[in-house]
Design a protein around this motif. Structure first.
Motif, short mmCIF file in Angstrom:
data_model
loop_
_atom_site.label_atom_id
_atom_site.label_comp_id
_atom_site.label_asym_id
_atom_site.label_seq_id
_atom_site.Cartn_x
_atom_site.Cartn_y
_atom_site.Cartn_z
N GLY A 267 0.81 -1.21 0.00
CA GLY A 267 0.00 0.00 0.00
C GLY A 267 0.84 1.26 0.00
N GLY A 268 1.93 1.26 0.81
CA GLY A 268 2.81 2.43 0.84
C GLY A 268 3.52 2.63 -0.48
N GLY A 269 3.89 1.54 -1.15
CA GLY A 269 4.56 1.66 -2.43
C GLY A 269 3.65 2.24 -3.49
N TYR A 270 2.32 2.09 -3.30
CA TYR A 270 1.37 2.66 -4.26
C TYR A 270 1.14 4.14 -3.98
CZ TYR A 270 -2.91 3.33 -6.92
OH TYR A 270 -3.85 3.79 -7.78
N ALA A 271 0.82 4.46 -2.72
CA ALA A 271 0.45 5.83 -2.38
C ALA A 271 1.66 6.72 -2.15
CB ALA A 271 -0.45 5.84 -1.13
N LEU A 272 2.70 6.19 -1.48
CA LEU A 272 3.88 6.97 -1.14
C LEU A 272 5.12 6.10 -1.32
CD1 LEU A 272 2.64 8.72 2.13
CD2 LEU A 272 3.01 9.82 -0.08
N PRO A 273 6.26 6.72 -1.62
CA PRO A 273 7.48 5.93 -1.80
C PRO A 273 8.03 5.45 -0.47
CG PRO A 273 7.96 8.27 -2.03
CD PRO A 273 6.46 8.15 -1.90
N VAL A 274 7.91 4.16 -0.20
CA VAL A 274 8.39 3.57 1.04
C VAL A 274 9.35 2.43 0.70
CG1 VAL A 274 7.78 2.34 3.15
CG2 VAL A 274 6.30 4.16 2.29
N ASP A 275 10.50 2.45 1.32
CA ASP A 275 11.50 1.42 1.08
C ASP A 275 11.88 0.82 2.43
OD1 ASP A 275 13.40 -0.23 0.01
OD2 ASP A 275 14.96 1.31 -0.05
N ILE A 276 11.52 -0.45 2.63
CA ILE A 276 11.80 -1.11 3.90
C ILE A 276 13.23 -1.67 3.86
CG2 ILE A 276 11.14 -2.98 5.45
CD1 ILE A 276 8.32 -2.75 4.48
N GLU A 277 14.07 -1.19 4.77
CA GLU A 277 15.45 -1.67 4.83
C GLU A 277 15.48 -3.07 5.44
OE1 GLU A 277 17.84 1.04 6.97
OE2 GLU A 277 17.48 2.72 5.60
N PRO A 278 16.21 -3.99 4.81
CA PRO A 278 16.28 -5.36 5.35
C PRO A 278 16.79 -5.41 6.78
CG PRO A 278 17.14 -5.28 3.11
CD PRO A 278 16.92 -3.86 3.53
N MET A 279 17.79 -4.57 7.12
CA MET A 279 18.33 -4.59 8.48
C MET A 279 17.30 -4.14 9.50
SD MET A 279 20.65 -5.35 10.55
CE MET A 279 21.91 -5.81 9.35
N LEU A 280 16.53 -3.10 9.16
CA LEU A 280 15.49 -2.63 10.06
C LEU A 280 14.43 -3.70 10.24
CD1 LEU A 280 14.16 -0.35 11.70
CD2 LEU A 280 13.07 0.41 9.58
N LEU A 281 14.06 -4.35 9.16
CA LEU A 281 13.07 -5.43 9.24
C LEU A 281 13.59 -6.59 10.10
CD1 LEU A 281 10.35 -6.57 8.31
CD2 LEU A 281 11.51 -7.47 6.29
N PHE A 282 14.87 -6.92 9.94
CA PHE A 282 15.48 -8.00 10.71
C PHE A 282 15.48 -7.66 12.21
CE2 PHE A 282 19.41 -9.85 12.55
CZ PHE A 282 19.05 -11.19 12.45
N ILE A 283 15.86 -6.42 12.54
CA ILE A 283 15.88 -5.99 13.95
C ILE A 283 14.46 -5.98 14.52
CG2 ILE A 283 16.33 -4.03 15.48
CD1 ILE A 283 18.74 -3.36 13.74
N ALA A 284 13.50 -5.54 13.72
CA ALA A 284 12.10 -5.52 14.20
C ALA A 284 11.61 -6.93 14.50
CB ALA A 284 11.21 -4.85 13.16
N LEU A 285 11.95 -7.89 13.65
CA LEU A 285 11.53 -9.27 13.89
C LEU A 285 12.18 -9.85 15.14
CD1 LEU A 285 11.48 -10.70 10.24
CD2 LEU A 285 9.53 -10.03 11.66
N ILE A 286 13.46 -9.51 15.36
CA ILE A 286 14.13 -9.97 16.59
C ILE A 286 13.41 -9.41 17.82
CG2 ILE A 286 16.24 -9.85 17.95
CD1 ILE A 286 17.83 -9.96 15.41
N TYR A 287 13.09 -8.11 17.76
CA TYR A 287 12.40 -7.50 18.89
C TYR A 287 11.02 -8.11 19.09
CZ TYR A 287 15.61 -3.84 20.33
OH TYR A 287 16.68 -3.16 20.84
N PHE A 288 10.36 -8.48 17.99
CA PHE A 288 9.07 -9.11 18.15
C PHE A 288 9.21 -10.45 18.87
CE2 PHE A 288 6.27 -12.47 16.67
CZ PHE A 288 5.06 -12.02 17.18
N LEU A 289 10.14 -11.28 18.42
CA LEU A 289 10.31 -12.60 19.03
C LEU A 289 10.68 -12.49 20.50
CD1 LEU A 289 12.19 -14.44 16.13
CD2 LEU A 289 9.80 -14.73 16.82
N LEU A 290 11.64 -11.62 20.80
CA LEU A 290 12.07 -11.47 22.20
C LEU A 290 10.96 -10.83 23.04
CD1 LEU A 290 15.77 -10.31 21.75
CD2 LEU A 290 14.92 -12.60 22.24
N GLY A 291 10.33 -9.78 22.50
CA GLY A 291 9.27 -9.11 23.24
C GLY A 291 8.09 -10.02 23.50
N PHE A 292 7.74 -10.83 22.50
CA PHE A 292 6.62 -11.75 22.69
C PHE A 292 6.96 -12.80 23.74
CE2 PHE A 292 4.76 -15.89 21.74
CZ PHE A 292 3.43 -15.59 21.97
N LEU A 293 8.16 -13.38 23.68
CA LEU A 293 8.55 -14.38 24.67
C LEU A 293 8.50 -13.80 26.08
CD1 LEU A 293 11.53 -16.18 22.90
CD2 LEU A 293 9.27 -17.13 23.40
#
Length: 417
Positions: A267-293
């Motif tokens: 959706g962001g790529g359609y309406a606005l230019p959004v580029d998700i950095e792989p490193m940011l995505l990787f860090i976010a997933l780590i925080y999700f796993l640790l935060g959820f546990l």
């Protein structure tokens, strides 16, 4: 906790399938982000496919120095891949305000303007339109009047280059200067990626963690309250039950995050230019796993100790209040990301996932602080899992009055012997 046995896998699979069939999960995971994406995209589609409405605007020039064109074509504002649309304004001259007012009331014009004789001193131009169209008329005509005023006052005074620069004085470009001294241009896509995206991901991370851990709290409390727990513990150990529930609901939360990020990316790529950095995505997933546990294990322990769902939610609300501190202090985190409070919130296990991602959107967070945050969260998970496992073993089959803190602590120590 016990090893991942076959029974643990059965519990995890059951929790996963049971949760993804819930109506509230289906709505929040699929319908809600699609609804938000629709709110962002559909207006631009409508705006880009609907032809602009031409306008007839009357004018009364009391200065005698304005040069109104017979018609003017401007680009209308429209966000989306289909771009902007042309808006034509036809100007009609009137001798006095009563004549213009009559034309407005009869529908011959959509609005009229009066340029007072003291315009050069005050800069005031009066716009008259019907009440329902006033805000729209003002937004569309204001920019065009500025161009007309500049042309009328400066056209014979300066050359075309200076006249163009007066109309469009500044085109600001942003550049980042790295530690090595090299600079790179920072456009809209980079601004959204570095600031807006981490903030959105922090909010989604917080919501998903508490959504999935809330399912765990509700499940444990309901199974204990309905005496289903007695049947379950006749087939599995408390450690296998806890591990299976955490793993199954962790997969649920991970699925939710993946769906939401996919909607943001598409959706962001359609309406606005959004580029998700792989490193940011990787860090976010780590925080999700640790935060959820961390939170899921805590919720499991609360569900084991309390005697009913209502009581469990009341106790869990205390920890939830602490966890929302990043949202309460978000302005401080965004405006002063390196302050002691912001750094503390990004290291404190209850608030580190959302706080660290928000800080990363506004400043260069030292790598040692990210690693330290991971380490503190990991150690905290180990401690909470240890306590929750002992609470599971001791209180899952206990009913009635909720035990006091001293009794809980005593039983935890005895369970560890």
């Amino acid at each position: 906790m016990s090893k991942f046995s076959g029974k643990t896998f059965i519990v995890a699979r059951h929790e996963f399938l049971k949760t993804i069939r819930r109506k509230e999960f289906l709505f929040m995971t699929f319908a809600f982000p699609l609804l938000l994406a629709g709110i962002a995209i559909i207006p631009s589609l409508i705006a880009s496919t609907t032809s602009a409405e031409d306008q007839r605007v009357g004018y009364i020039d009391m200065t005698g120095s304005f040069d109104f064109p017979e018609s003017s074509t401007r680009e209308g504002f429209s966000v989306g891949p289909l771009g902007a649309k042309a808006l034509t304004i036809e100007f009609v001259e009137y001798e006095d305000s009563s004549e213009a007012r009559g034309a407005l009331q009869s529908g011959q014009i959509s609005s009229y303007i009066i340029v007072p004789a003291d315009f050069l001193d005050t800069g005031v131009i009066e716009l008259y339109a019907s009440e329902k169209e006033m805000s729209v008329q003002g937004a569309e005509i204001s920019a065009e009047l500025s161009n007309i005023a500049i042309n009328s006052l400066l056209e014979d005074q300066v050359n075309e280059t200076v006249l163009h620069r007066v109309k469009d004085p500044i085109n600001l470009k942003l550049y980042n200067v790295g530690d090595n001294g090299e600079s790179s241009e920072k456009g809209l896509a980079e601004i959204l990626t570095s600031f807006g995206l981490p903030f959105i991901m922090a909010f989604l991370l917080f919501f998903s963690i508490f959504s999935a851990s809330g399912y765990l709290l509700r499940g444990v409390a309901e199974e204990k309250e309905n005496r289903i727990m007695e049947v379950l513990l006749s087939s599995v150990t408390p450690s296998e039950l806890l591990t299976g529930k955490v793993v199954g609901l962790g997969a649920v939360g991970l699925l939710q995050i993946v769906v939401w990020l996919s909607v943001i990316f598409l959706g962001g790529g359609y309406a606005l230019p959004v580029d998700i950095e792989p490193m940011l995505l990787f860090i976010a997933l780590i925080y999700f796993l640790l935060g959820f546990l961390f939170f899921a294990s805590m919720m499991a322990g609360i569900g084991a100790v309390t005697g009913s769902l209502q009581e469990s939610q009341q106790v869990a609300g205390i920890f939830t209040f602490v966890a929302v501190f990043p949202l309460i202090f978000m302005q401080l985190i965004l405006t002063n990301p390196d302050s002691p409070v912001a750094v503390f919130l990004s290291l404190f296990p209850f608030t580190s996932p959302a706080s660290m991602l928000a800080r990363m959107g506004t400043s260069e967070v030292p790598i040692y602080q990210i690693l330290l945050s991971f380490f503190i969260l990991f150690v905290s998970i180990h401690g909470v899992l240890l306590l929750s496992t002992r609470l599971f073993r001791t209180y899952l089959l206990m009913y009635g009055k909720r035990p006091g803190i001293k009794e809980i602590w005593k039983n935890i120590r005895e369970a560890g012997r």
